[in-house]
Design a protein around this motif. Structure first.
Motif, PDB file in Angstrom:
ATOM      1  N   PRO A   8       0.807  -1.232   0.000  1.00  0.00           N
ATOM      2  CA  PRO A   8       0.000   0.000   0.000  1.00  0.00           C
ATOM      3  C   PRO A   8       0.838   1.281   0.000  1.00  0.00           C
ATOM      4  N   ALA A   9       1.997   1.266   0.635  1.00  0.00           N
ATOM      5  CA  ALA A   9       2.853   2.456   0.636  1.00  0.00           C
ATOM      6  C   ALA A   9       3.416   2.716  -0.761  1.00  0.00           C
ATOM      7  N   VAL A  10       3.773   1.660  -1.470  1.00  0.00           N
ATOM      8  CA  VAL A  10       4.277   1.809  -2.838  1.00  0.00           C
ATOM      9  C   VAL A  10       3.160   2.291  -3.755  1.00  0.00           C
ATOM     10  N   GLN A  11       1.976   1.751  -3.560  1.00  0.00           N
ATOM     11  CA  GLN A  11       0.825   2.176  -4.357  1.00  0.00           C
ATOM     12  C   GLN A  11       0.533   3.665  -4.134  1.00  0.00           C
ATOM     13  N   MET A  12       0.618   4.116  -2.899  1.00  0.00           N
ATOM     14  CA  MET A  12       0.390   5.533  -2.589  1.00  0.00           C
ATOM     15  C   MET A  12       1.474   6.392  -3.230  1.00  0.00           C
ATOM     16  N   CYS A  13       2.695   5.900  -3.233  1.00  0.00           N
ATOM     17  CA  CYS A  13       3.800   6.628  -3.867  1.00  0.00           C
ATOM     18  C   CYS A  13       3.514   6.829  -5.359  1.00  0.00           C
ATOM     19  N   TYR A  14       3.042   5.783  -6.025  1.00  0.00           N
ATOM     20  CA  TYR A  14       2.695   5.907  -7.442  1.00  0.00           C
ATOM     21  C   TYR A  14       1.580   6.929  -7.646  1.00  0.00           C
ATOM     22  N   GLN A  15       0.585   6.900  -6.775  1.00  0.00           N
ATOM     23  CA  GLN A  15      -0.515   7.858  -6.879  1.00  0.00           C
ATOM     24  C   GLN A  15      -0.021   9.288  -6.677  1.00  0.00           C
ATOM     25  N   MET A  16       0.886   9.482  -5.726  1.00  0.00           N
ATOM     26  CA  MET A  16       1.430  10.814  -5.470  1.00  0.00           C
ATOM     27  C   MET A  16       2.254  11.312  -6.663  1.00  0.00           C
ATOM     28  N   ARG A  17       3.038  10.423  -7.249  1.00  0.00           N
ATOM     29  CA  ARG A  17       3.814  10.819  -8.434  1.00  0.00           C
ATOM     30  C   ARG A  17       2.893  11.222  -9.578  1.00  0.00           C
ATOM     31  N   GLN A  18       1.835  10.449  -9.768  1.00  0.00           N
ATOM     32  CA  GLN A  18       0.881  10.758 -10.828  1.00  0.00           C
ATOM     33  C   GLN A  18       0.198  12.098 -10.553  1.00  0.00           C
ATOM     34  N   ARG A  19      -0.182  12.316  -9.319  1.00  0.00           N
ATOM     35  CA  ARG A  19      -0.831  13.578  -8.944  1.00  0.00           C
ATOM     36  C   ARG A  19       0.125  14.750  -9.141  1.00  0.00           C
ATOM     37  N   GLN A  20       1.400  14.542  -8.811  1.00  0.00           N
ATOM     38  CA  GLN A  20       2.398  15.602  -8.974  1.00  0.00           C
ATOM     39  C   GLN A  20       2.507  16.014 -10.441  1.00  0.00           C
ATOM     40  N   VAL A  21       2.497  15.024 -11.326  1.00  0.00           N
ATOM     41  CA  VAL A  21       2.616  15.308 -12.756  1.00  0.00           C
ATOM     42  C   VAL A  21       1.363  15.992 -13.294  1.00  0.00           C
ATOM     43  N   ILE A  22       0.195  15.524 -12.865  1.00  0.00           N
ATOM     44  CA  ILE A  22      -1.060  16.024 -13.423  1.00  0.00           C
ATOM     45  C   ILE A  22      -1.451  17.381 -12.842  1.00  0.00           C
ATOM     46  N   THR A  23      -1.523  17.480 -11.523  1.00  0.00           N
ATOM     47  CA  THR A  23      -2.040  18.702 -10.908  1.00  0.00           C
ATOM     48  C   THR A  23      -1.033  19.439 -10.041  1.00  0.00           C
ATOM     49  N   GLY A  24       0.053  18.776  -9.700  1.00  0.00           N
ATOM     50  CA  GLY A  24       1.018  19.374  -8.789  1.00  0.00           C
ATOM     51  C   GLY A  24       0.582  19.173  -7.343  1.00  0.00           C
ATOM     52  N   ILE A  25       1.511  19.313  -6.445  1.00  0.00           N
ATOM     53  CA  ILE A  25       1.216  19.186  -5.023  1.00  0.00           C
ATOM     54  C   ILE A  25       1.744  20.428  -4.329  1.00  0.00           C
ATOM     55  N   ASP A  26       0.865  21.111  -3.620  1.00  0.00           N
ATOM     56  CA  ASP A  26       1.277  22.262  -2.837  1.00  0.00           C
ATOM     57  C   ASP A  26       0.917  22.006  -1.370  1.00  0.00           C
ATOM     58  N   TRP A  27       1.170  22.955  -0.507  1.00  0.00           N
ATOM     59  CA  TRP A  27       0.957  22.739   0.918  1.00  0.00           C
ATOM     60  C   TRP A  27      -0.509  22.520   1.260  1.00  0.00           C
ATOM     61  N   GLN A  28      -1.429  23.093   0.466  1.00  0.00           N
ATOM     62  CA  GLN A  28      -2.853  22.936   0.751  1.00  0.00           C
ATOM     63  C   GLN A  28      -3.338  21.514   0.470  1.00  0.00           C
ATOM     64  N   ASN A  29      -3.060  20.998  -0.725  1.00  0.00           N
ATOM     65  CA  ASN A  29      -3.545  19.653  -1.018  1.00  0.00           C
ATOM     66  C   ASN A  29      -2.684  18.583  -0.350  1.00  0.00           C
ATOM     67  N   ALA A  30      -1.435  18.895  -0.016  1.00  0.00           N
ATOM     68  CA  ALA A  30      -0.607  17.943   0.724  1.00  0.00           C
ATOM     69  C   ALA A  30      -1.174  17.738   2.127  1.00  0.00           C
ATOM     70  N   GLY A  31      -1.681  18.792   2.733  1.00  0.00           N
ATOM     71  CA  GLY A  31      -2.309  18.679   4.043  1.00  0.00           C
ATOM     72  C   GLY A  31      -3.539  17.795   4.012  1.00  0.00           C
ATOM     73  N   GLN A  32      -4.291  17.889   2.946  1.00  0.00           N
ATOM     74  CA  GLN A  32      -5.486  17.059   2.796  1.00  0.00           C
ATOM     75  C   GLN A  32      -5.117  15.586   2.603  1.00  0.00           C
ATOM     76  N   LEU A  33      -3.979  15.337   2.003  1.00  0.00           N
ATOM     77  CA  LEU A  33      -3.550  13.969   1.724  1.00  0.00           C
ATOM     78  C   LEU A  33      -2.790  13.329   2.890  1.00  0.00           C
ATOM     79  N   SER A  34      -2.452  14.116   3.896  1.00  0.00           N
ATOM     80  CA  SER A  34      -1.591  13.600   4.966  1.00  0.00           C
ATOM     81  C   SER A  34      -2.198  12.399   5.684  1.00  0.00           C
ATOM     82  N   VAL A  35      -3.502  12.383   5.885  1.00  0.00           N
ATOM     83  CA  VAL A  35      -4.142  11.242   6.543  1.00  0.00           C
ATOM     84  C   VAL A  35      -3.999   9.993   5.679  1.00  0.00           C
TER      85      VAL A  35
END
Length: 72
Positions: A8-35
């Motif tokens: 599951p941690a590797v799967q989340m890493c792939y999702q985060m990489r995909q999100r970074q490429v598509i929409t980017g990650i900033d402090w606001q959406n990173a906070g929402q994803l922290s849980v």
């Protein structure tokens, strides 16, 4: 007989990489994803520990030969 699974941690890493490429990650959406990230880390740790225990169990088993010749 066990189903194929992805850590599951590797799967989340792939999702985060995909999100970074598509929409980017900033402090606001990173906070929402922290849980979700924390849950993935915990599940990934449990997955790895289970996998390591299975490996230890398999390596501790005594190998036995088959009564059926290989290839039949």
């Amino acid at each position: 007989m066990a189903p194929e699974e992805i850590n599951p941690a590797v799967q989340m890493c792939y999702q985060m990489r995909q999100r970074q490429v598509i929409t980017g990650i900033d402090w606001q959406n990173a906070g929402q994803l922290s849980v979700q990230i924390e849950e993935a880390i915990a599940a990934g740790t449990e997955f790895s520990e289970s996998l390591n225990q299975t490996l230890k169990s398999l390596t501790a088993c005594t190998p036995t030969s088959s009564v059926i010749p290989e290839g039949f």
